[in-house]
Scaffold this active site. Structure first.
Site, short mmCIF file in Angstrom:
data_model
loop_
_atom_site.label_atom_id
_atom_site.label_comp_id
_atom_site.label_asym_id
_atom_site.label_seq_id
_atom_site.Cartn_x
_atom_site.Cartn_y
_atom_site.Cartn_z
CG HIS A 265 -11.97 0.47 -0.23
ND1 HIS A 265 -11.16 1.02 -1.19
CD2 HIS A 265 -11.27 0.53 0.93
CE1 HIS A 265 -10.03 1.42 -0.63
NE2 HIS A 265 -10.07 1.12 0.66
CE LYS B 191 -8.38 -3.06 -3.31
NZ LYS B 191 -9.26 -2.10 -2.59
CB SER C 76 -0.91 0.00 1.24
OG SER C 76 -1.59 1.24 1.36
CE1 TYR D 274 -6.52 4.48 -1.47
CE2 TYR D 274 -4.63 4.06 -0.08
CZ TYR D 274 -5.93 3.82 -0.43
OH TYR D 274 -6.67 2.90 0.29
CB THR E 146 -6.97 2.60 -4.77
OG1 THR E 146 -6.31 1.39 -4.38
CG2 THR E 146 -8.31 2.68 -4.07
#
Length: 369
Positions: free
Chosen positions: A255, A231, A107, A129, A155
């Site tokens: 999510h 995603k 992440s 992100y 994402t």
């Protein structure tokens, strides 16, 4: 760990040991948690009709994800701040994934720098992100490339963080030893406790750009040669548009019920998205997977693989690498048993099974293999 014979056992033991605020941060969803519950209910409602007299003497859980072999059609989902549950954090989780031959998605909000995680080895993907600082986005992409990551997972379903009431009630904030390591610690917002508010949500409001759009995806494609995964796709129109842009994979995901409460379960969304994509890119299912049979259900509904999140965090919380690896072993064992019991030599063969959406409903025709 040997006494824990399913993911439910692992979760129960981990919940009993974790700090309540951390437990809620991991296990909670948005709003009334309707979508969180729906994810499980939708998978439980999928009934697979076994084939018999197949003469099948062997089966394999192996799969191919983004052109590379994997021991099963599963990748570890991106999960933030894994040092919250175990001091080994992301490195411990990466070791478990490497041991089991499945990809591990790191992440943006990992509590260990992405370069340190890469030293563990294995098949690594980096989750991105979309940040307000475009220069920092590009910096993260370059760092992932230089460290040997094999794919980028963007994402796309967090323009803002969904309101997670458990975190707000707890006034949840990161402890001092846990930071957003890839973002220089992430400043102080994620550590500043406020009654009735989530400090993690405060931090994401400051850092994330809510205006992510298709032109940004084109910009990202121009600045990297790594395969791209999107995603958070829930609408067949978005899936079709992504496939037409040459995206290598999409993740059908709500999510984990942590964004829009009241959104459909991911498993319900999968068949129409698979039809819209029509084989132009790989499809992964995220949200609610808890058993090996769930992995086979996902394949029957049209997925090439799944992402696993919370179950592995529960395992990590119990015993670090060994706990996460035990959870992966349970899932692989259950998947192998489900293959044998349905007469499927491989997970992809599940697409030929008849699916009963719920008890008493007429069977749907098998999907094209």
């Amino acid at each position: 760990m040997r006494a824990l014979v399913c993911v439910e056992d692992v979760e129960r033991e981990a919940r009993a040991r974790l700090d309540p605020g951390v437990r809620d941060f991991i296990g909670g969803g948005a709003g009334d948690e309707l979508t969180l519950a729906a994810n499980r209910a939708a998978l439980d409602a999928v009934r697979l009709a076994p084939r018999v007299l197949t003469g099948l003497a062997g089966w394999s859980t192996a799969a191919t994800l983004l052109g590379q072999p994997a021991a099963m059609p599963l990748a570890v989902a991106p999960m933030a701040y894994q040092k919250l549950v175990h001091p080994g954090g992301e490195r411990a989780m990466a070791r478990a994934a490497r041991q089991h031959g499945v990809p591990y998605t790191v992440s943006t909000l990992s509590s260990t720098p992405l370069e340190e995680i890469a030293t563990v080895g294995g098949d690594l993907w980096f989750q991105l992100y979309w940040l307000r600082d475009r220069g920092l986005v590009l910096e993260l992409v370059r760092r992932a490339e230089d460290a040997g990551y094999r794919a980028l997972m963007l994402t796309v379903d967090v323009p803002v963080m969904g309101r997670r009431r458990r975190d707000a009630r707890n006034g949840f904030a990161l402890p001092g030893g846990v930071t957003a390591a890839n973002l220089g610690g992430g400043g102080t917002a994620a550590h500043r406790r406020r009654p009735g508010a989530s400090a993690v949500a405060d931090h994401t409001r400051q850092a994330f750009d809510p205006a992510l759009g298709w032109p940004d995806l084109d910009w990202l494609r121009e600045h990297t040669t790594l395969p791209l995964i999107l995603k958070g796709v829930c609408d067949p129109r978005d899936a079709q548009r992504a496939a037409s842009r040459g995206i290598e994979a999409i993740v059908v995901s709500n999510h984990g019920g942590r964004q829009l409460d009241g959104a459909p379960a991911s498993a319900e969304l999968l068949p129409p998205i698979a039809d819209a994509v029509n084989g132009r890119c790989q499809i992964l299912l995220d949200s609610g997977i808890r058993t090996g049979t769930d992995i086979l259900r996902a394949a029957a509904l049209g997925a090439d693989g799944v992402l696993i999140g919370r179950p592995l965090l529960w395992g990590l919380a119990l015993q670090g690498t060994q706990g996460a690896a035990h959870t992966l072993s349970l899932l692989q064992t259950e998947l192998a048993e489900a293959l044998a019991l349905t007469g499927c030599p491989t997970p992809s063969a599940a697409r030929t099974l008849h699916i009963h959406p719920h008890p008493g409903a007429p069977p749907s025709p098998p999907r094209t293999a």
